[in-house]
Design an enzyme around this catalytic site. Structure first.
Site: not given
Ligand SMILES: [Zn+2]
Ligand SMILES: [Zn+2]
Length: 389
Positions: A295, A369
């Site tokens: 990458y 979360e």
């Protein structure tokens, strides 16, 4: 109708847990992408599936014509055995969402539901890119791009968000310019001549030469790279031999080379080759080097970072902004999207306590979360605000 905070929270957490339970490895995100595609359709998005493998592209056209902005989430999990004792624990042995990509998908679905409701005020189009295989070079971004994910309509800007356990919950890490390293891989095969361990003078020992190569490679960062530039050369694998009293025929070394600046990136294959081949030769052996580009550097457009910072400040408050001082030496194939359209890759802090402080790829990696609805709203706002510019 506007989604309430608690509705959004329940929605994204449910999706995150559903995806977390059934992790799929790079380029095998079959059920994940199927579930995402059908949910997007249910929400009212135009959906294209099978984009560069398991990739999914969602398109929402605003009532008024305008620019097109893309938002991206990666879908793949890792070959890690989960050690978290949670009700949504991975049900696939040896596979785990240990990089937070489950959260990325859930957030982007949350964003999808928010944007549908504000479609009337949308000037232009939003594209959602759910991509395969971020963890495995050559990565899924290139395949999606060659399948036309950024065309029709042409994408003018692209944003991505990565969960980050090194930042505290809800804080957003931003950096202008280079943010993640170019990451290449290399493989060195040292070819010697095997024989009896007690008769080294009749052999050519690839282990001694290989060990010298590992040590000599350290001089790339210390002696060849500009000291003001960050770089990494790591040999992560050294395989040779079968038994204590045998000199083997070959040694295999595998590693990764990371860089930010152009000169280091350009010179790296030559430096590694030079050291490996000549160190082997000094011992009377030969070394063959295979060097593979990975990458590229992930480059955040400064204007887009300024724009994003404004959005973060107004949505989450000034204290949410964290300026990341140095580039991270990890690789990210979102870099490819940023080569085609200006944009920004932001980090979303997900560390609340010791349970959510484990690093990426750890068998106990987990996230707070509560940050997921924030991320979903941030992505929606980044898209809407950009189209209104
Ligand atoms: Zn990862
Ligand atoms: Zn990741």
């Amino acid at each position: 109708m506007k989604t309430s905070d608690s509705q959004l929270k329940n929605y994204v957490i449910a999706w995150r847990r559903r995806i977390h339970t059934a992790p799929e490895l790079s380029f095998h995100e079959v059920l994940t992408s199927k579930a995402i595609a059908s949910e997007l359709k249910r929400l009212g998005w135009q959906v294209r599936t099978g984009v560069g493998g398991t990739g999914v592209v969602g398109l929402l056209k605003g009532k008024v014509a305008g620019k097109t902005v893309a938002l991206r989430a990666d879908m793949d999990a890792l070959p890690v055995q989960e050690e978290n004792d949670v009700c949504y624990r991975s049900q696939h042995p040896g596979k785990m969402h240990a990089c937070g990509h489950d959260g990325h998908c859930a957030m982007l679905l949350g964003t999808a539901s928010i944007l549908v409701q504000s479609r009337a005020g949308l000037k232009g189009n939003v594209k959602l890119l759910f991509q395969p295989g971020e963890e495995t070079p050559p990565g899924g971004a290139l395949g999606m791009m060659s399948a036309g994910a950024l065309e029709n309509p042409k994408v003018n800007a692209v944003f991505g968000l990565h969960l980050d356990s090194s930042l505290s919950s809800g804080r957003i890490g931003l950096r202008q310019g280079p943010m993640m390293a170019a990451s290449d891989n290399f493989k060195i095969t040292v070819k010697g001549r095997g024989g009896h361990a007690a008769r080294p003078h009749h052999c050519l020992d690839p282990i001694t030469a290989g060990a010298q190569i590992v040590a000599a490679l350290q001089t790339i960062v210390s002696r060849m790279v500009d000291p003001a530039q960050p770089a990494v050369v790591t040999v992560g694998r050294f395989v040779s031999g079968t038994k204590h009293n045998i000199i083997p025929e070959t040694a295999l070394l595998e590693g990764t080379a990371r860089s930010i600046d152009r000169r280091t990136w350009k010179m790296m294959p030559r430096w590694i080759r030079q050291i490996a081949e000549n160190t082997a030769r000094a011992n009377g052996l030969r070394a063959a080097v295979e060097y593979e580009r990975g990458y590229p550097v992930l480059y955040n457009d400064p204007k887009m970072i300024n724009y994003s910072e404004g959005v973060v400040r107004s949505l989450l408050g000034q204290s949410a902004v964290v300026h990341i001082p140095d580039p991270l030496m990890g690789g990210e194939d979102f870099a490819y999207f940023l080569q085609k359209a200006p944009g920004a890759f932001l980090r979303l802090g997900s560390r609340k306590d010791a349970r959510t402080a484990y690093p990426w790829h750890h068998p106990r990696f987990n996230i707070d979360e509560e940050v997921l609805p924030k991320g979903a709203r941030l992505l929606a706002q980044l898209a809407q605000g950009y189209l209104a510019l």
